[in-house]
Structure formats: structure tokens, C-alpha cells
Write a protein that holds these residues in place. Structure first.
Motif, mmCIF file in Angstrom:
data_model
loop_
_atom_site.group_PDB
_atom_site.id
_atom_site.type_symbol
_atom_site.label_atom_id
_atom_site.label_comp_id
_atom_site.label_asym_id
_atom_site.label_seq_id
_atom_site.Cartn_x
_atom_site.Cartn_y
_atom_site.Cartn_z
ATOM 1 N N LEU A 135 0.667 -1.205 0.038
ATOM 2 C CA LEU A 135 -0.063 0.021 -0.046
ATOM 3 C C LEU A 135 0.744 1.363 0.011
ATOM 4 C CD1 LEU A 135 -2.909 0.403 2.067
ATOM 5 C CD2 LEU A 135 -1.595 2.395 1.829
ATOM 6 N N VAL A 136 1.976 1.166 0.899
ATOM 7 C CA VAL A 136 2.789 2.519 0.967
ATOM 8 C C VAL A 136 3.527 2.484 -0.334
ATOM 9 C CG1 VAL A 136 4.880 3.315 2.061
ATOM 10 C CG2 VAL A 136 2.885 2.421 3.697
ATOM 11 N N GLU A 194 11.037 -12.873 1.766
ATOM 12 C CA GLU A 194 11.946 -14.010 1.620
ATOM 13 C C GLU A 194 13.147 -13.555 0.518
ATOM 14 O OE1 GLU A 194 10.475 -18.312 0.323
ATOM 15 O OE2 GLU A 194 8.890 -16.988 -0.016
ATOM 16 N N MET A 195 12.969 -12.756 -0.487
ATOM 17 C CA MET A 195 13.925 -12.174 -1.395
ATOM 18 C C MET A 195 14.845 -11.317 -0.774
ATOM 19 S SD MET A 195 11.552 -11.742 -4.861
ATOM 20 C CE MET A 195 12.894 -11.317 -5.922
ATOM 21 N N ILE A 196 14.123 -10.269 0.216
ATOM 22 C CA ILE A 196 15.092 -9.523 1.211
ATOM 23 C C ILE A 196 16.033 -10.071 2.138
ATOM 24 C CG2 ILE A 196 15.031 -7.911 3.032
ATOM 25 C CD1 ILE A 196 14.011 -6.369 0.655
ATOM 26 N N GLN A 197 15.121 -11.497 2.410
ATOM 27 C CA GLN A 197 15.979 -12.018 3.571
ATOM 28 C C GLN A 197 17.209 -12.926 3.128
ATOM 29 O OE1 GLN A 197 13.037 -14.391 5.741
ATOM 30 N NE2 GLN A 197 14.158 -14.503 7.540
ATOM 31 N N ASP A 198 16.819 -13.635 2.005
ATOM 32 C CA ASP A 198 17.794 -14.563 1.487
ATOM 33 C C ASP A 198 17.653 -14.670 0.076
ATOM 34 O OD1 ASP A 198 19.592 -16.673 0.944
ATOM 35 O OD2 ASP A 198 18.837 -18.060 2.317
ATOM 36 N N LEU A 199 18.119 -13.708 -0.755
ATOM 37 C CA LEU A 199 18.127 -13.584 -2.128
ATOM 38 C C LEU A 199 18.692 -14.734 -2.783
ATOM 39 C CD1 LEU A 199 17.043 -11.932 -4.527
ATOM 40 C CD2 LEU A 199 19.251 -10.568 -4.353
ATOM 41 N N ASN A 229 20.896 -1.932 -4.329
ATOM 42 C CA ASN A 229 21.771 -0.837 -4.521
ATOM 43 C C ASN A 229 22.469 -0.894 -6.066
ATOM 44 O OD1 ASN A 229 21.422 0.345 -2.166
ATOM 45 N ND2 ASN A 229 22.974 -0.655 -0.934
ATOM 46 N N ASN A 230 22.716 -2.197 -6.448
ATOM 47 C CA ASN A 230 23.162 -2.515 -7.727
ATOM 48 C C ASN A 230 22.389 -2.018 -8.809
ATOM 49 O OD1 ASN A 230 25.760 -2.752 -7.013
ATOM 50 N ND2 ASN A 230 25.667 -5.128 -6.745
ATOM 51 N N MET A 231 20.917 -2.609 -8.763
ATOM 52 C CA MET A 231 20.115 -2.526 -9.618
ATOM 53 C C MET A 231 19.584 -0.813 -9.954
ATOM 54 S SD MET A 231 16.794 -5.164 -9.398
ATOM 55 C CE MET A 231 15.543 -4.044 -10.140
ATOM 56 N N LYS A 232 19.799 -0.136 -8.723
ATOM 57 C CA LYS A 232 19.336 1.282 -8.802
ATOM 58 C C LYS A 232 20.404 1.927 -9.766
ATOM 59 C CE LYS A 232 17.931 4.684 -5.509
ATOM 60 N NZ LYS A 232 16.764 5.068 -4.990
ATOM 61 N N LYS A 233 21.429 1.209 -9.768
ATOM 62 C CA LYS A 233 22.538 1.991 -10.770
ATOM 63 C C LYS A 233 22.335 1.805 -12.241
ATOM 64 C CE LYS A 233 26.198 1.258 -7.127
ATOM 65 N NZ LYS A 233 27.134 0.309 -6.670
ATOM 66 N N LYS A 257 12.720 2.595 -1.639
ATOM 67 C CA LYS A 257 13.182 2.144 -0.598
ATOM 68 C C LYS A 257 13.731 0.698 -0.487
ATOM 69 C CE LYS A 257 12.014 5.251 3.046
ATOM 70 N NZ LYS A 257 11.344 5.517 4.359
ATOM 71 N N GLY A 258 12.899 -0.038 -1.150
ATOM 72 C CA GLY A 258 13.321 -1.575 -1.121
ATOM 73 C C GLY A 258 13.555 -2.362 0.209
#
Ligand code: A3P
Length: 298
Positions: A135-136, A194-199, A229-233, A257-258
């Protein structure tokens, strides 16, 4: 610019078979023809409710195809063109003759998607994200996306989301219906958290689903080039190159923010309690747990 001064757009959310399509972006007849498409075993569909990690998954799929070679995908073009939205005008036609593997993303409910998926043809990756963070993220994205109505304020958007008056409809229905197909589709159901926790382990599971045989080094490169951080670049991956007609880049970024738990910076206590009540009512029998706070991650 104050949000009140944002010019009104021509886009409108028009109901079609119980789902809102956006004029100018979607075409109802075209969307209806998706159901009958012939599917190849190598086709991959990433399905998400908006703001659940779609562009993250576009990057992962492309990197897996390129065996971790990031320079080859950056040269190939924008991720949004390489892994297009199935429901966007023109995509279905191009899909028919496109070479394999055909990688696509979609926000559509399952009833619109190719019937052949239910005979275990093609692969489906469903990514679900805790709905308070959805939602945010979606609130901020409405200011950036020209095809979505700019909300007056957070409260205004909160009410719209709670009553399904947003593109994507009910988050609860989307997640539950897709989940109910997991046994008769070749589907991987994963969460953003899960992706944030253990990509790394998620990338491995996707690689296995796709029948890839990448070396440890190649898999590590996929993970490395799909971190926030890498994708953002990488402008091709982070949607910085999407046309100004579609995205008002001065109002924000796609990759904002991711993280997990940003909802705490936006929801009032009363809003959070109302949301929890609805969540409990809708999701009490849903077996997949959601993580609401980054501190709850092991
Ligand atoms: P936030 O707005 O909370 O930052 P979608 O692609 O479905 O529209 O989802 C966009 C959300 O996914 C945004 O969330 C964006 O930052 C997040 N996202 C995209 N790539 C990511 C990555 N590599 N790692 C973590 N979050 C990512």
C-alpha cells in the motif's frame, strides 16, 4: 509542485469482467484473447500484485538467461521491453511469434491468463509482498505514474486501497486466487520478504524451476546484480529510462526504499488496526506467513 496542481490525466480505470483496466494502456478485447494463447514449455510468467517486486524479478530472470553476465543484458535494452507486461496493448500480438524463452510479467488475475498454464505448460512465478508495504509503495508510485490518479494524501489512498478502487483490485483476492492454482500450474510462490531475507536461495529456486545449470560463480553474479543498490545504478533495470509520458520522474523513483516495514512510517495506529482486522478476516486460512518488520527477519 503541490499535488493539487498536478494536471488531470486522460487515463481512467474501466471495469472489465470484474477487473479495472486502464484506458490507453490496456485494451479489453486484447486482454480477453490472452486466455487462448498457445503456451510453450519455456514460457515464464511473473505474476504480481503491483508493487510487490515485479521489476526485481525482471532483472533476475534476465540475469539467469544471461548466466550472470550483466553487461550483455544492459546492452540488450530496457528490462521493461525485454520482459514486457502481458496485458499492455501490443504485447500479446508480439508474444505469438517471439523467440523462446518468452519472459513476461503480469498483474492480471488468473482468470485472464492462458488456460494452458493450468495444464502445467509454461512456468509461473508468483511474488507476494506484505500488503501494508504494498500500500505504501503504491501510494508513492501513484505520484510517479501518469496513468494512475495522484492521491490527495495518504489517507485518501488508504481508503481507495481498502475498498479495491486501485489498479490490481483487491490484494487479498489476487494473492488467494493465484495461490489456489499452485498445484495445477508449474508455479513457484515466493514472497518479497523472502527475497530480502535470502536472495541467494530464492535465485537458486528460480534457477531450478527454469531448469538452469549455472555455476556457483554465475549464480553469485545474478544475486550481486539484482541487489537493490546495484539495480538502482542500472538505468535499464530501474526504469529511469521509461518515457516521461508514462512516468513523471520528478515526482519520485521506481526503486524507492526496497525494504520491509516502511508502512510504520505512514500508517496511523487506527489505520493499522483497521488493516489488521481486514487481513485477519481475509487471510485467516492462508498458510503462507508474511513478515511485517525487518527486525522479525532471522
Ligand atoms: P518500494 O516502493 O517499497 O521501495 P514493482 O516492481 O512490483 O512495481 O515493485 C516495486 C517495489 O519493489 C519498490 O518498493 C522497489 O523499491 C522494490 N524493489 C525493486 N527492486 C528491488 C530490489 N532489487 N531489492 C529490493 N526491493 C526492490
Amino acid at each position: 509542485m503541490d499535488v493539487d496542481e498536478v494536471p488531470t490525466q486522460d487515463y481512467e480505470l474501466i471495469p472489465h469482467r470484474g477487473f479495472g483496466l486502464i484506458t490507453g494502456i490496456h485494451d479489453a478485447d486484447d486482454v480477453d484473447q490472452i486466455y487462448d494463447l498457445e503456451i510453450r514449455d519455456t514460457d515464464v510468467f511473473v505474476i504480481t500484485y503491483p508493487k510487490s517486486g515485479t521489476i526485481w524479478m525482471q532483472q533476475i530472470l534476465l540475469l539467469l538467461e544471461a548466466e550472470g553476465d550483466v553487461s550483455s543484458i544492459s546492452q540488450a535494452g530496457n528490462n521493461s521491453d525485454l520482459v514486457p507486461w502481458m496485458e499492455v496493448k501490443g504485447t500479446r500480438e508480439a508474444f505469438i511469434t517471439a523467440p523462446s524463452p518468452r519472459l513476461r510479467v503480469s498483474h492480471l488475475p488468473s482468470r485472464f491468463m492462458p488456460a494452458a498454464l493450468s495444464t502445467r505448460k509454461g512456468k509461473v512465478i508468483y511474488v507476494a509482498r506484505n500488503p501494508k508495504d504494498v500500500l505504501v509503495s503504491y501510494f508513492h508510485f501513484h505520484k510517479v505514474a501518469n496513468m494512475l490518479e495522484t492521491p490527495k494524501d495518504f489517507n485518501d489512498f488508504f481508503e481507495k486501497f481498502m475498498t479495491d478502487r486501485v489498479f490490481g483490485g483487491s490484494w487479498f483476492e489476487h494473492v488467494k486466487t493465484w495461490y489456489s492454482h499452485r498445484d495445477h500450474m508449474d508455479m513457484l510462490f515466493i514472497t518479497y520478504e523472502e527475497m530480502i531475507q535470502d536472495l541467494s536461495s530464492v535465485v537458486q529456486r528460480i534457477s531450478s524451476l527454469l531448469g538452469k545449470d549455472l555455476t556457483e560463480e554465475q549464480l553469485a553474479s545474478v544475486v550481486k546484480h539484482s541487489t537493490f543498490n546495484n539495480m538502482k545504478k542500472i538505468p535499464q533495470a530501474s526504469y529511469q529510462q521509461v518515457s516521461d509520458d508514462l512516468l513523471n520522474h520528478s515526482q519520485g523513483v521506481f526503486m524507492r526504499k526496497g525494504t520491509v516495514g516502511d508502512w510504520k512510517n505512514h500508517f496511523t495506529v487506527a489505520q493499522s488496526e483497521r488493516f489488521d482486522e481486514l487481513f485477519l478476516r481475509e487471510m485467516q486460512d492462508f498458510p503462507v506467513p508474511f513478515i511485517w518488520d525487518i527486525r522479525d527477519m532471522k
